[in-house]
Design a protein around this motif. Structure first.
Motif, PDB file in Angstrom:
ATOM      1  N   HIS A 285       0.843  -1.198   0.000  1.00  0.00           N
ATOM      2  CA  HIS A 285       0.000   0.000   0.000  1.00  0.00           C
ATOM      3  C   HIS A 285       0.877   1.247   0.000  1.00  0.00           C
ATOM      4  O   HIS A 285       1.722   1.413   0.878  1.00  0.00           O
ATOM      5  CB  HIS A 285      -0.929   0.029   1.224  1.00  0.00           C
ATOM      6  N   SER A 286       0.664   2.113  -0.989  1.00  0.00           N
ATOM      7  CA  SER A 286       1.453   3.336  -1.077  1.00  0.00           C
ATOM      8  C   SER A 286       1.178   4.247   0.111  1.00  0.00           C
ATOM      9  O   SER A 286       0.022   4.449   0.494  1.00  0.00           O
ATOM     10  CB  SER A 286       1.131   4.095  -2.370  1.00  0.00           C
ATOM     11  N   TYR A 287       2.242   4.789   0.678  1.00  0.00           N
ATOM     12  CA  TYR A 287       2.074   5.779   1.742  1.00  0.00           C
ATOM     13  C   TYR A 287       1.491   7.056   1.145  1.00  0.00           C
ATOM     14  O   TYR A 287       0.588   7.664   1.716  1.00  0.00           O
ATOM     15  CB  TYR A 287       3.417   6.055   2.416  1.00  0.00           C
ATOM     16  N   ARG A 288       2.009   7.462  -0.009  1.00  0.00           N
ATOM     17  CA  ARG A 288       1.457   8.583  -0.767  1.00  0.00           C
ATOM     18  C   ARG A 288       0.800   7.990  -2.014  1.00  0.00           C
ATOM     19  O   ARG A 288       1.482   7.627  -2.970  1.00  0.00           O
ATOM     20  CB  ARG A 288       2.548   9.574  -1.160  1.00  0.00           C
ATOM     21  N   ASP A 289      -0.491   7.881  -1.977  1.00  0.00           N
ATOM     22  CA  ASP A 289      -1.201   7.206  -3.065  1.00  0.00           C
ATOM     23  C   ASP A 289      -1.594   8.226  -4.125  1.00  0.00           C
ATOM     24  O   ASP A 289      -2.414   9.115  -3.890  1.00  0.00           O
ATOM     25  CB  ASP A 289      -2.448   6.511  -2.507  1.00  0.00           C
ATOM     26  N   TYR A 290      -0.999   8.103  -5.304  1.00  0.00           N
ATOM     27  CA  TYR A 290      -1.289   9.025  -6.398  1.00  0.00           C
ATOM     28  C   TYR A 290      -2.439   8.539  -7.268  1.00  0.00           C
ATOM     29  O   TYR A 290      -2.777   9.169  -8.270  1.00  0.00           O
ATOM     30  CB  TYR A 290      -0.038   9.226  -7.250  1.00  0.00           C
ATOM     31  N   GLY A 291      -3.005   7.398  -6.901  1.00  0.00           N
ATOM     32  CA  GLY A 291      -4.149   6.887  -7.638  1.00  0.00           C
ATOM     33  C   GLY A 291      -3.750   6.162  -8.899  1.00  0.00           C
ATOM     34  O   GLY A 291      -2.583   6.097  -9.288  1.00  0.00           O
ATOM     35  N   GLU A 292      -4.730   5.602  -9.567  1.00  0.00           N
ATOM     36  CA  GLU A 292      -4.493   4.810 -10.766  1.00  0.00           C
ATOM     37  C   GLU A 292      -4.082   5.658 -11.959  1.00  0.00           C
ATOM     38  O   GLU A 292      -3.558   5.153 -12.944  1.00  0.00           O
ATOM     39  CB  GLU A 292      -5.755   4.010 -11.115  1.00  0.00           C
ATOM     40  N   GLY A 293      -4.308   6.985 -11.880  1.00  0.00           N
ATOM     41  CA  GLY A 293      -4.022   7.842 -13.021  1.00  0.00           C
ATOM     42  C   GLY A 293      -2.565   7.898 -13.407  1.00  0.00           C
ATOM     43  O   GLY A 293      -2.225   8.223 -14.552  1.00  0.00           O
ATOM     44  N   LEU A 294      -1.666   7.586 -12.478  1.00  0.00           N
ATOM     45  CA  LEU A 294      -0.240   7.668 -12.772  1.00  0.00           C
ATOM     46  C   LEU A 294       0.278   6.434 -13.489  1.00  0.00           C
ATOM     47  O   LEU A 294       1.241   6.510 -14.253  1.00  0.00           O
ATOM     48  CB  LEU A 294       0.530   7.866 -11.463  1.00  0.00           C
ATOM     49  N   TRP A 295      -0.363   5.298 -13.257  1.00  0.00           N
ATOM     50  CA  TRP A 295       0.230   4.032 -13.681  1.00  0.00           C
ATOM     51  C   TRP A 295      -0.427   3.443 -14.927  1.00  0.00           C
ATOM     52  O   TRP A 295      -1.641   3.565 -15.131  1.00  0.00           O
ATOM     53  CB  TRP A 295       0.129   2.994 -12.553  1.00  0.00           C
TER      54      TRP A 295
END
Length: 461
Positions: A285-295
């Protein structure tokens, strides 16, 4: 008759500097036991490369115990269930173990303590999590202040000698190691592992001696993939064939930047445990979650899945990346500088979620460590509590030339072995053999795509 004491082994497969074994041996007959637990670990079942190492490490430990006319009892199943049953079977009233911090082991330790008299010891890290805290009493989240505070407390203790062992009157039944089928059968993908590694406690100490003899050059040599400048102690430390206290003690004979740099890397192991104690799901789990838009998700299209496969198989068209990924597959290990380059390439050149890389490393690394693996991937992806910023994109071609990786590439990408130094890092179309793939994406194009995706995420966040 003195009742026997069980020593529950996990990632502490050694006899010397083993606080749980030392304490148990001081109190009565000892039954060392290892439980292969694929039930409690859930989706963190030990990967294939780690299982190869485990087989050979347990075999080595069995031989070491044989010197004491002792034995290693092997059981398979839920560790709490198996240890509880074994204690009843052997008439043992107490179980000693070294404390582990992975979430499944913390849960198991809590459950087992309700069934038996469980005595936990610290011994797999320089300092147990919580030994150093911030001014407000919290665990550290950032490495640099953590390491500075930890250094003030070290060394915490002197390493313990190998204890004399007393055996129980009768030995409980045990599985045989071969029956666990930890080694690959057909195809035998681990053929290169045996050439690359000696496994076990003695091998760990032999490697430590070799490394410390040359540690004065470590500051520079650790970054050079073409020379043997790494410690290569990581799998020995992960499986506990040698303790960090023993390594720290051996390094105390050396001054200079090389030894001090390596001490900092030992402290990184401790730091990773502090992180997973605060965030148990950190490796997924990302500590800073940038969401699915980045990947670019490999599940969403075959071209993205092909990019992931090209990275996994060392077919990206970037020689330094491909050399690292092939070294990983062949030996279960990758040079640390190249790990950073290869990881950055997956996350930033290919824009594939870091968790796909973390899972691949989990299965293919002989030193796959829950805390270290997760912390390192989140550092490179820019999502971690303490991490490199996402827009800082490593240039693999420049890195390859800067750290003189030519001979490293020649070893692991033999199709390029005949190229001169001027072409080995980035062969142009005229020099690139037909057997070697073209780049999956150009460096400039990848950089611009990554930065554009980052700007979109930030503007929409």
């Amino acid at each position: 008759m003195t009742k026997p004491i069980i020593v529950w082994l996990r990632r502490d497969l050694r006899l010397a500097d083993h606080p749980a074994l030392f304490a148990a041996a001081s109190s009565g007959p000892v039954i060392p036991v290892y439980v292969l637990d694929d039930e409690s670990t859930g989706n963190r079942r030990m990967g294939g490369a780690s299982r190869w190492w485990l087989h050979h490490s347990l075999a080595s430990l069995e031989k070491s115990l044989g010197r004491h006319r002792s034995q290693l009892v092997l059981r398979r199943g839920d560790a709490v269930r198996e240890i509880t049953a074994l204690a009843k079977e052997a008439g043992a009233e107490q179980v000693h173990a070294i404390r582990h911090y992975e979430p499944w082991w913390r849960k198991a330790q809590g459950k087992l303590a309700k069934e038996v008299d469980l005595v936990l010891h610290d011994g797999n890290y320089l300092l147990p999590p919580g030994a150093v805290t911030t001014g407000s009493g919290d665990l550290y989240k950032i490495y640099t202040p953590f390491a500075k505070a930890a250094r003030q407390c070290l060394p915490a203790r002197e390493p313990l000698d190998e204890p004399s062992l007393t055996n129980p009157d009768t030995w409980p039944a045990s599985d045989t190691l071969a029956d666990w089928n930890l080694l690959p059968t057909k195809p035998d993908w681990a053929g290169g592992f045996a050439k690359a590694w000696d496994v076990g406690e003695k091998a760990a100490h032999d490697r430590l001696e070799e490394f410390t003899d040359a540690v004065s050059d470590y500051e520079d040599d650790r970054n050079m993939p073409s020379i043997d400048g790494s410690s290569r102690l990581s799998p020995h430390l992960h499986f506990g064939e040698i303790s960090p206290a023993q390594v720290w003690d051996r390094l105390s004979r050396h001054t200079g930047k090389g030894a001090d740099t390596y001490r900092g890397e030992l402290l990184w192991r401790d730091y990773a445990q502090n992180v997973i104690c605060q965030f148990p799901d950190y490796p997924s789990h990302s500590y800073r979650d940038y969401g699915e838009g980045l990947w670019r998700n490999p599940d969403r299209g075959h071209l993205i899945a092909e990019d992931l496969a090209a990275w996994q198989q060392g077919r990206t068209g970037y020689p330094i990346v491909d050399a690292g990924m092939r070294q990983l597959w062949a030996t279960g290990w990758m040079h640390n500088r190249v790990r950073m380059i290869a990881a950055s390439f997956l996350v930033k050149h290919l824009l594939i979620d870091w968790r796909h890389g973390e899972q691949w490393f989990w299965d293919t690394l002989v030193d796959a460590d829950y805390g270290n693996n997760g912390v390192n991937w989140q550092w490179i992806s820019g999502t971690g509590v303490d991490s490199n910023m996402f827009p800082r994109i490593m240039a693999p071609l420049t890195q390859s030339e800067k750290f003189d990786a030519g001979d490293y590439i020649r070893e692991w990408v033999p199709e390029l072995a005949d190229l001169p130094d001027a072409q080995i890092h980035d062969p142009d179309d005229a020099h690139r053999p037909k057997s070697y793939p073209a780049k999956v994406i150009g460096h400039r194009e990848a950089r611009e795509r990554a930065l554009a995706a980052w700007r979109d995420v930030k503007s929409n966040g």
